[in-house]
Enzyme design. Structure first.
Site, PDB file in Angstrom:
ATOM      1  N   TYR A 274      36.390  35.035  41.781  1.00 61.18           N
ATOM      2  CA  TYR A 274      36.127  35.959  42.852  1.00 61.18           C
ATOM      3  C   TYR A 274      34.598  36.096  43.176  1.00 61.18           C
ATOM      4  O   TYR A 274      34.350  37.124  43.765  1.00 61.18           O
ATOM      5  CB  TYR A 274      36.839  37.566  42.822  1.00 61.18           C
ATOM      6  CG  TYR A 274      38.104  37.362  42.891  1.00 61.18           C
ATOM      7  CD1 TYR A 274      39.021  36.872  43.885  1.00 61.18           C
ATOM      8  CD2 TYR A 274      38.998  37.686  41.485  1.00 61.18           C
ATOM      9  CE1 TYR A 274      40.362  37.053  43.820  1.00 61.18           C
ATOM     10  CE2 TYR A 274      40.331  37.494  41.574  1.00 61.18           C
ATOM     11  CZ  TYR A 274      40.941  37.167  42.534  1.00 61.18           C
ATOM     12  OH  TYR A 274      42.528  37.048  42.795  1.00 61.18           O
TER      13      TYR A 274
ATOM     14  N   TYR B  48      44.619  41.261  48.660  1.00 56.12           N
ATOM     15  CA  TYR B  48      44.630  42.390  47.892  1.00 56.12           C
ATOM     16  C   TYR B  48      43.198  42.401  47.450  1.00 56.12           C
ATOM     17  O   TYR B  48      42.465  43.547  46.944  1.00 56.12           O
ATOM     18  CB  TYR B  48      45.755  42.892  46.796  1.00 56.12           C
ATOM     19  CG  TYR B  48      45.586  42.131  45.649  1.00 56.12           C
ATOM     20  CD1 TYR B  48      44.960  42.844  44.493  1.00 56.12           C
ATOM     21  CD2 TYR B  48      45.760  40.768  45.154  1.00 56.12           C
ATOM     22  CE1 TYR B  48      45.004  42.257  43.129  1.00 56.12           C
ATOM     23  CE2 TYR B  48      45.638  40.213  44.246  1.00 56.12           C
ATOM     24  CZ  TYR B  48      45.217  40.987  42.934  1.00 56.12           C
ATOM     25  OH  TYR B  48      44.990  40.350  41.655  1.00 56.12           O
ATOM     26  N   ARG B  49      42.488  41.301  47.136  1.00 54.48           N
ATOM     27  CA  ARG B  49      41.023  40.992  46.624  1.00 54.48           C
ATOM     28  C   ARG B  49      40.927  39.555  47.025  1.00 54.48           C
ATOM     29  O   ARG B  49      41.486  38.783  47.371  1.00 54.48           O
ATOM     30  CB  ARG B  49      41.079  41.244  45.072  1.00 54.48           C
ATOM     31  CG  ARG B  49      41.793  40.379  44.365  1.00 54.48           C
ATOM     32  CD  ARG B  49      42.229  40.754  42.880  1.00 54.48           C
ATOM     33  NE  ARG B  49      41.038  40.925  42.083  1.00 54.48           N
ATOM     34  CZ  ARG B  49      40.926  41.045  40.515  1.00 54.48           C
ATOM     35  NH1 ARG B  49      42.106  40.679  40.203  1.00 54.48           N
ATOM     36  NH2 ARG B  49      39.989  41.048  40.124  1.00 54.48           N
TER      37      ARG B  49
END
Length: 577
Positions: free
Chosen positions: A145, A502-503
């Site tokens: 991420y 969600y992310r």
């Protein structure tokens, strides 16, 4: 490259090192990963230290000198050395190790290492005084991420992991604890999902100590009530909301404060039994989802189980793609079947990994119900770890589901040379029709952009995290552009059907944030109102999760459309100011 690599640092050597019990496993993992590298560890930097926006060299030098005076010069490090990507256990805290855009784009100007909440307050006040953006990290290992990379190049990374890594309290009777960031709670603040019955880490937190963007200190939950004789309130880790608005949530996936302490509920030790169920056909997918939902809603499934496609069984062996397939296109489905037929799972399509908890009698009862439910799917097969070879993935999974960290999940990074990855992580209801829509979108778009599809579904009673891992060679600009285009189109396609992530990776935060546009972007306007009230100078992690302070808003910092693809191979993510 040479297969014999220097040993990874242990915890005795470095705060981010490996536990001594995993040293041999870590060495093997590192040697295997580096054997597929075709690029050097680092290359000559083309630019000097990346300065924060609107900051001259003289102003930056003066600011850094002041910070060193406050923290000690050894605890403020200028980022002027070669940028080394390393690997998971020797990751950088200066830039994105899995850089999708230029390695020198998402990069810090310096790294600060506070030792206490008071020193975090000092850093925040310093950032306000000198108008320099800061970017806090706990350990920076969330490499799928964006890792440690600041969204605004030239920010000062605040690494909380090196000197703030203590377990401050364990209450065995209450089954709770209080920890500092390096212990590690970054995954919880990012609302990551784990493996055990307490796998929703944020849902199992209880109380925070937060430094706000103006340097003030806040305690949430029962911690806001002073304890007797100046000790912590004894109920701080027992009851989550306390009185009034429940504020903890605004400090997760946000840039509204720096969490310096966090309480957690702990799971008591109990018996456990991991297992695996295989399903023979791709088209079994809807029926599998429909079978999982009532089992999860009734609390029969013991943990947050995972449903994986059989392609993951090839991937998690640690063998490169070239071992299975000579081509560069995605593995043909029939070839996956042929290879799977020679593996312990056999010729199947889907694999369900679960773990049950309790005493022996309770586990046997649970497994009887689970076996009966899944046996209605023709051709399904049930396996215990004892049914499978010692080197099969299930044995590592059994360890992690019992609370013992492992490194086996790193093996899939051997799939490609110089491997890096992105996570695409939308949420769907636990309904076959919804899950099928998202799965079909992934199948179509992965094929369109030429990537193998590795879906892992973390399933609960009402929702599923559909997490797919996009693995690319970070030495290839072509693969990077295709990976970025795939992410962009996945976000658009799933959002158009009503499913949101969600992310996400920090490069796609603006795009994902824009998909939550109900009510004329009411949620973003609400977040911006909070941001401007708490952080009027815009110093704390500007742009994290798509939340920009007024200082940056509307000035070209947002990455939308094809911005990321255009930045690959010589472009930039920074606006022309």
């Amino acid at each position: 490259m040479n297969k014999s690599q220097p040993p990874p640092p242990t915890l005795a050597d470095k705060y981010s090192g490996v536990p001594s019990r995993l040293t041999l496993i870590a060495q093997t993992a590192k040697d295997q990963l580096y054997s597929h590298k075709t690029v050097p560890e680092s290359s000559l930097r083309r630019h000097n230290v990346r300065l924060p926006p609107d900051t001259t060299q003289a102003a930056f030098d003066a600011a850094l000198a002041a910070l060193k005076k406050n923290l000690g010069k050894e605890n403020v490090v200028l980022n002027d050395k070669p940028l080394v990507d390393g690997w998971y256990l020797e990751h950088p805290n200066t830039h994105d190790a899995f850089h999708l855009v230029d390695q020198e784009d998402l990069v810090s100007s310096a790294v600060a290492y506070p030792a206490s909440t008071v020193e975090v307050q000092t850093i925040v006040k310093w950032a306000n005084e000198y108008a320099i953006p800061i970017y806090p990290i706990s350990m920076g290992r969330n490499v799928g991420y964006g890792g440690s990379a600041p969204r605004v190049p030239g920010s000062v990374v605040v690494d909380l992991g090196r000197r703030m890594n203590k377990i401050l309290n364990i209450d065995a009777e209450n089954a709770s604890c209080v920890v500092e960031p390096g212990s590690v709670f970054g995954n919880a603040i990012d609302r990551g999902v784990g493996y055990t019955p307490m796998g929703d880490h944020f849902a199992n937190h209880c109380g925070m100590e937060v430094v706000l963007p103006n340097g003030e200190l806040l305690r949430t939950g029962m911690g806001a009530l002073p304890g007797k004789n100046e000790v912590d309130n004894p109920t701080w880790q027992s009851f989550q909301p306390a009185y009034g608005p429940y504020s903890d949530g605004i400090f997760s996936q946000s840039n509204f404060g720096i969490v310096c302490q966090m309480g957690f509920f702990l799971m008591r030790e109990t018996g456990h039994q991991s297992y695996m169920i295989t399903f023979p056909r791709d088209e079994d997918f809807p029926e599998i989802v429909e079978t999982i939902r009532p089992l999860a809603q009734k609390g029969i499934l013991g943990n947050i189980p995972q449903l994986r496609h059989v392609a993951q069984e090839l991937n998690v062996t640690g063998l490169p793609k070239s071992h299975w397939y000579a081509g560069s296109s995605p593995l043909p489905r029939q070839l996956i079947r042929q290879h799977a037929s020679k593996l312990p799972c056999g010729d199947c399509s889907w694999i369900f990994y679960g773990t049950q908890y309790g005493n022996t009698a309770s586990i046997e009862t649970q497994l009887t119900i689970i076996k009966s439910a899944f046996s209605r799917i023709q051709g399904s097969k049930f396996f215990l770890p004892s049914d499978l070879p010692a080197d099969h993935y299930i044995h590592s999974r059994a360890l992690v589901c019992s609370g013992v960290p492992i490194l086996r999940e790193l093996d899939w990074l051997n799939w490609k040379p110089n491997a890096a990855h992105l996570f695409f992580s939308p949420i769907t209801p636990t309904h076959a029709s919804d899950a099928q829509v998202v799965h079909d979108i992934n199948v179509h778009l992965h094929a369109k952009y030429g990537f193998d599809l590795f879906p892992t579904l973390c399933v609960s009673g009402r929702e599923m995290h559909y997490i797919t891992n996009i693995i690319y060679d970070r030495s290839s600009n072509d693969e990077k552009r295709r990976a970025a285009a795939l992410m962009r189109e996945l976000i658009v396609a799933t959002a158009s059907e009503g499913y949101g992530e969600y992310r996400t990776h920090l490069l796609f935060a603006d795009q994902v944030a824009r998909t939550y546009s109900w009510g004329n972007n009411a949620l973003m306007r609400f977040n911006e109102t909070i941001k401007d009230a708490l952080d009027p100078n815009g110093i704390l992690a500007p742009g994290r999760n798509g939340i920009w302070p007024k200082k940056y808003r509307g000035k070209g910092w947002e990455l939308l459309g094809e911005s990321v693809e255009k930045a690959v191979g010589g472009g930039t993510i920074s606006p022309k100011l």
